[in-house]
Write an enzyme that holds these catalytic residues in place. Structure first.
Site, PDB file in Angstrom:
ATOM      1  CD  GLU A 138      60.672  41.143  79.918  1.00 54.20           C
ATOM      2  OE1 GLU A 138      60.567  40.801  81.120  1.00 54.20           O
ATOM      3  OE2 GLU A 138      60.409  40.379  78.974  1.00 54.20           O
ATOM      4  CG  ASN A 139      64.593  43.534  85.556  1.00 52.27           C
ATOM      5  OD1 ASN A 139      64.138  42.822  86.453  1.00 52.27           O
ATOM      6  ND2 ASN A 139      63.979  44.662  85.205  1.00 52.27           N
ATOM      7  NE  ARG A 199      67.869  52.081  88.996  1.00 45.07           N
ATOM      8  CZ  ARG A 199      66.551  52.010  89.047  1.00 45.07           C
ATOM      9  NH1 ARG A 199      65.827  53.103  89.223  1.00 45.07           N
ATOM     10  NH2 ARG A 199      65.935  50.852  88.914  1.00 45.07           N
ATOM     11  NE  ARG A 203      54.865  48.218  84.573  1.00 44.29           N
ATOM     12  CZ  ARG A 203      54.882  49.536  84.812  1.00 44.29           C
ATOM     13  NH1 ARG A 203      53.800  50.273  84.606  1.00 44.29           N
ATOM     14  NH2 ARG A 203      55.975  50.124  85.266  1.00 44.29           N
ATOM     15  CG  ASP A 227      58.652  47.806  91.018  1.00 42.95           C
ATOM     16  OD1 ASP A 227      59.858  47.981  90.724  1.00 42.95           O
ATOM     17  OD2 ASP A 227      57.719  48.300  90.355  1.00 42.95           O
TER      18      ASP A 227
HETATM   19  C1  IPE Z   1      59.404  43.893  87.670  1.00 41.39           C
HETATM   20  O1  IPE Z   1      59.858  45.140  88.025  1.00 41.39           O
HETATM   21  C2  IPE Z   1      60.499  42.899  87.779  1.00 41.39           C
HETATM   22  C3  IPE Z   1      61.005  42.694  89.127  1.00 41.39           C
HETATM   23  C4  IPE Z   1      60.545  43.208  90.222  1.00 41.39           C
HETATM   24  C5  IPE Z   1      62.120  41.797  89.204  1.00 41.39           C
HETATM   25  P1  IPE Z   1      60.364  46.199  86.957  1.00 41.39           P
HETATM   26  O2  IPE Z   1      60.596  47.436  87.706  1.00 41.39           O
HETATM   27  O3  IPE Z   1      61.460  45.662  86.160  1.00 41.39           O
HETATM   28  O4  IPE Z   1      59.074  46.315  86.010  1.00 41.39           O
HETATM   29  P2  IPE Z   1      58.583  47.482  85.084  1.00 41.39           P
HETATM   30  O5  IPE Z   1      59.702  47.806  84.169  1.00 41.39           O
HETATM   31  O6  IPE Z   1      58.233  48.620  85.986  1.00 41.39           O
HETATM   32  O7  IPE Z   1      57.371  46.937  84.394  1.00 41.39           O
HETATM   33  C1  IPE Z   2      62.994  46.334  91.960  1.00 36.23           C
HETATM   34  O1  IPE Z   2      63.255  47.688  92.056  1.00 36.23           O
HETATM   35  C2  IPE Z   2      64.215  45.476  91.768  1.00 36.23           C
HETATM   36  C3  IPE Z   2      64.387  44.955  90.398  1.00 36.23           C
HETATM   37  C4  IPE Z   2      63.529  45.065  89.422  1.00 36.23           C
HETATM   38  C5  IPE Z   2      65.619  44.258  90.123  1.00 36.23           C
HETATM   39  P1  IPE Z   2      63.491  48.591  90.772  1.00 36.23           P
HETATM   40  O2  IPE Z   2      64.932  48.543  90.425  1.00 36.23           O
HETATM   41  O3  IPE Z   2      62.563  48.197  89.669  1.00 36.23           O
HETATM   42  O4  IPE Z   2      63.127  50.016  91.325  1.00 36.23           O
HETATM   43  P2  IPE Z   2      62.289  51.152  90.605  1.00 36.23           P
HETATM   44  O5  IPE Z   2      61.009  50.515  90.131  1.00 36.23           O
HETATM   45  O6  IPE Z   2      63.116  51.643  89.473  1.00 36.23           O
HETATM   46  O7  IPE Z   2      62.047  52.175  91.656  1.00 36.23           O
HETATM   47 MG    MG Z   3      60.743  48.819  89.042  1.00 35.19          MG
END
Ligand code: IPE
Ligand code: IPE
Ligand code: MG
Length: 237
Positions: free
Chosen positions: A64-65, A30, A191, A17
């Site tokens: 959810e992504n 990003r 979490r 993350d």
């Molecule tokens: C969790 O990260 C999923 C992955 C790392 C693939 P997210 O960034 O999507 O989770 P939330 O939204 O902060 O809970």
């Molecule tokens: C993790 O980084 C990668 C994925 C969840 C695909 P994020 O894209 O969630 O990065 P932040 O949490 O927004 O910084």
């Molecule tokens: Mg994230």
């Protein structure tokens, strides 16, 4: 501390993350964070293999992504395409069996083919087991498992009576893979975000503020040192 004296987790799970925030801090889009994050995964995979950790599972894309901006989702899918291709070489280098957990049916057909190819070509390796969670959600995995289990019950394939945990686990994407001993989540959030809901029942958690693109070998050793000092319990006294 000498890293050679550390007690290693048999199965390490990582929620990768913080790519987006890491890039934002550098006034970059990003997407740049995702590119550097993917490169880091490649490097860390070798580091983890060389340390002798047997099982590694990483969370790369959650169910959810898909709710993210379309261009971000498209970029991530393209990165997976390239990454999975490069992963073939890693499989050979590390004698590593690679499996994708999650529901692949929502992915583009060519990505599904690449997954199939990578899983097949690496299926004979047993030095290390690498699971990549793509379109993975713990709840979705349980829903799919229960659906398959109910199908088998209807067909009379299941033994009658109570469904045990042991039977249920055979229907999960992680069937045959031991539960994680240590879960690391980078970038400050504390979490689970729908990762391995069943499998994390007795896993030790380690949270760090370091963002995934900045998480290197020394950070991993710190996490394993913390794990080494934990008094692991499984409900026993
Ligand atoms: C969790 O990260 C999923 C992955 C790392 C693939 P997210 O960034 O999507 O989770 P939330 O939204 O902060 O809970
Ligand atoms: C993790 O980084 C990668 C994925 C969840 C695909 P994020 O894209 O969630 O990065 P932040 O949490 O927004 O910084
Ligand atoms: Mg994230």
């Amino acid at each position: 501390m000498d890293e050679n004296n550390l007690i290693l987790p048999n199965h390490l799970a990582i929620i990768l993350d913080g790519n987006g925030r890491w890039a934002k801090k550098r006034n970059m889009p990003r997407s740049y964070g995702h590119i550097v994050g993917t490169d880091n995964l490649e490097k860390m995979c070798d580091v983890i293999a060389d340390m002798g950790i047997k099982y590694l599972t990483v969370y790369a894309f959650s169910t959810e992504n898909w709710k993210r901006a379309q261009d971000e989702v498209a970029l991530l899918m393209n990165l997976f395409r390239k990454y999975l291709k490069r992963c073939e070489k890693k499989a050979v280098r590390n004698h590593m069996r690679v499996r994708i957990i999650g529901d692949p049916t929502a992915l583009a057909p060519d990505l599904q083919e690449e997954i199939h190819y990578l899983e097949e070509m690496s299926s004979g390796y047993d030095q290390m087991y690498f699971q990549i969670a793509i379109n993975y959600g713990g709840r979705d995995e349980i829903e799919r498992a229960v659906t398959k289990l109910a199908d088998d019950a209807r067909k009379g394939v299941l033994p009658e009576g109570r469904v045990t945990g042991e039977t249920f686990e055979k229907y999960l994407d992680t069937a045959g893979i031991p539960d994680p001993d240590l879960l690391i989540r980078t970038s400050g959030e504390q979490r689970i975000s729908n990762f391995l809901l069943w499998q994390l029942a007795y896993t030790e958690f380690y949270f760090t503020d370091t963002a995934w693109p900045d998480f290197h070998k020394e950070d991993l050793i710190k996490a394993i040192e913390a794990y080494d000092h934990r008094n692991r319990r499984f409900g026993n006294a």
